[in-house]
Design an enzyme around this catalytic site. Sequence first.
Site, PDB file in Angstrom:
ATOM      1  N   LEU A 242       0.868  -1.176   0.000  1.00  0.00           N
ATOM      2  CA  LEU A 242       0.000   0.000   0.000  1.00  0.00           C
ATOM      3  C   LEU A 242       0.912   1.235   0.000  1.00  0.00           C
ATOM      4  O   LEU A 242       1.187   1.818   1.040  1.00  0.00           O
ATOM      5  CB  LEU A 242      -0.902  -0.053   1.241  1.00  0.00           C
ATOM      6  CG  LEU A 242      -2.303   0.523   1.159  1.00  0.00           C
ATOM      7  CD1 LEU A 242      -3.011   0.168  -0.146  1.00  0.00           C
ATOM      8  CD2 LEU A 242      -3.128   0.046   2.336  1.00  0.00           C
ATOM      9  N   HIS A 243       1.336   1.622  -1.214  1.00  0.00           N
ATOM     10  CA  HIS A 243       2.385   2.646  -1.339  1.00  0.00           C
ATOM     11  C   HIS A 243       1.987   4.017  -0.786  1.00  0.00           C
ATOM     12  O   HIS A 243       2.589   4.531   0.147  1.00  0.00           O
ATOM     13  CB  HIS A 243       2.753   2.830  -2.823  1.00  0.00           C
ATOM     14  CG  HIS A 243       3.131   1.573  -3.529  1.00  0.00           C
ATOM     15  ND1 HIS A 243       4.349   0.968  -3.350  1.00  0.00           N
ATOM     16  CD2 HIS A 243       2.456   0.806  -4.418  1.00  0.00           C
ATOM     17  CE1 HIS A 243       4.415  -0.120  -4.117  1.00  0.00           C
ATOM     18  NE2 HIS A 243       3.274  -0.241  -4.772  1.00  0.00           N
ATOM     19  N   ASP A 244       1.015   4.647  -1.446  1.00  0.00           N
ATOM     20  CA  ASP A 244       0.761   6.068  -1.195  1.00  0.00           C
ATOM     21  C   ASP A 244       0.277   6.416   0.217  1.00  0.00           C
ATOM     22  O   ASP A 244       0.609   7.504   0.718  1.00  0.00           O
ATOM     23  CB  ASP A 244      -0.238   6.614  -2.233  1.00  0.00           C
ATOM     24  CG  ASP A 244       0.348   6.608  -3.640  1.00  0.00           C
ATOM     25  OD1 ASP A 244       1.589   6.490  -3.765  1.00  0.00           O
ATOM     26  OD2 ASP A 244      -0.429   6.721  -4.605  1.00  0.00           O
TER      27      ASP A 244
END
Length: 313
Positions: A242-244
């Site tokens: 879950l990058h952002d």
Amino acid sequence: MTPRKIIIDTDPGQDDAVAILLALGSPDEIEVLGITAVAGNVPLALTEKNARIVCELAGRPDIPVYAGCDRPLGRPLVTAEHVHGKTGLDGPALPDPTMPLQEQHAVDYIIDTIRAHDTGTVTLCPLGPLTNIATALQRAPDIAQKIQQIVLMGGAYFEVGNITPAAEFNIYVDPQAADIVFRSGIDIVVMPLDVTHKALVTAERNDAFRALGTPVGIAVAQMTEFFERFDKEKYGSGGAPLHDPCVTAYLIRPDLFSGRHVNVQIETTSELTLGMTVADWWRVTDRAPNATFIGDLDADGFFALLTERIARL
Ligand SMILES: [Ca+2]
């Protein structure tokens, strides 16, 4: 505590959507002044639309959304429908937005907003290619010393690349823009793949979103489920990174993250390693540090925060 004023610059993107929802679910810590869309995961017409869909999902049609640059500074646009689906927000079936898109261009909005606020009171949160931010800095160099901080998702060092063997997607799409931002002298915090690959949506964490039983909780579960298919196959991991949301989580709980203040430079010419973030993690040069490069996070703490804040929407 006064909430921190931010502009989210984004190319939604399911993980962008979760990052925005986390910010909107945290009004005590974060005041979202506006959302600026940029071309990236999908073309601009979709990213600006998706940003409005997410605001409406959160019950916040009052957040102004602006459309910005529709292509990188010096190259054709590269998109990532293979990860995010045709719309960029594949997964949940969400209605088309009814809130309007603002007429002003995102770059003008960023410049005007920073100029209108006291020095050191507005933070920029780029979650996509850095085209809008770099264009604003080029057009209005005076804003650089007024920006409080840039907390961005992009780059990689130990994890190297996800769109090419050497480069992370956001930086690869517009390396020229990234170069301008990293040379700007602004206080920068970077969430590279090195940390985002530790923020994995496991089945258990996905179930926790769904178990909230709210429209937002269920939509988040469906979004993460969608892009999980791709990442699980690619990395053989237990869930999708879950990058952002690491960016907005950092604003709320910086204590969940750790990193190093190092020099980061962007490769802008090599065909082989274009868009590589050359981070001097081991401080083997005398190049001056220009960014805090995050390397680790407390993943359980991160997902607990995320679930708690999504529950508020
Ligand atoms: Ca993004």
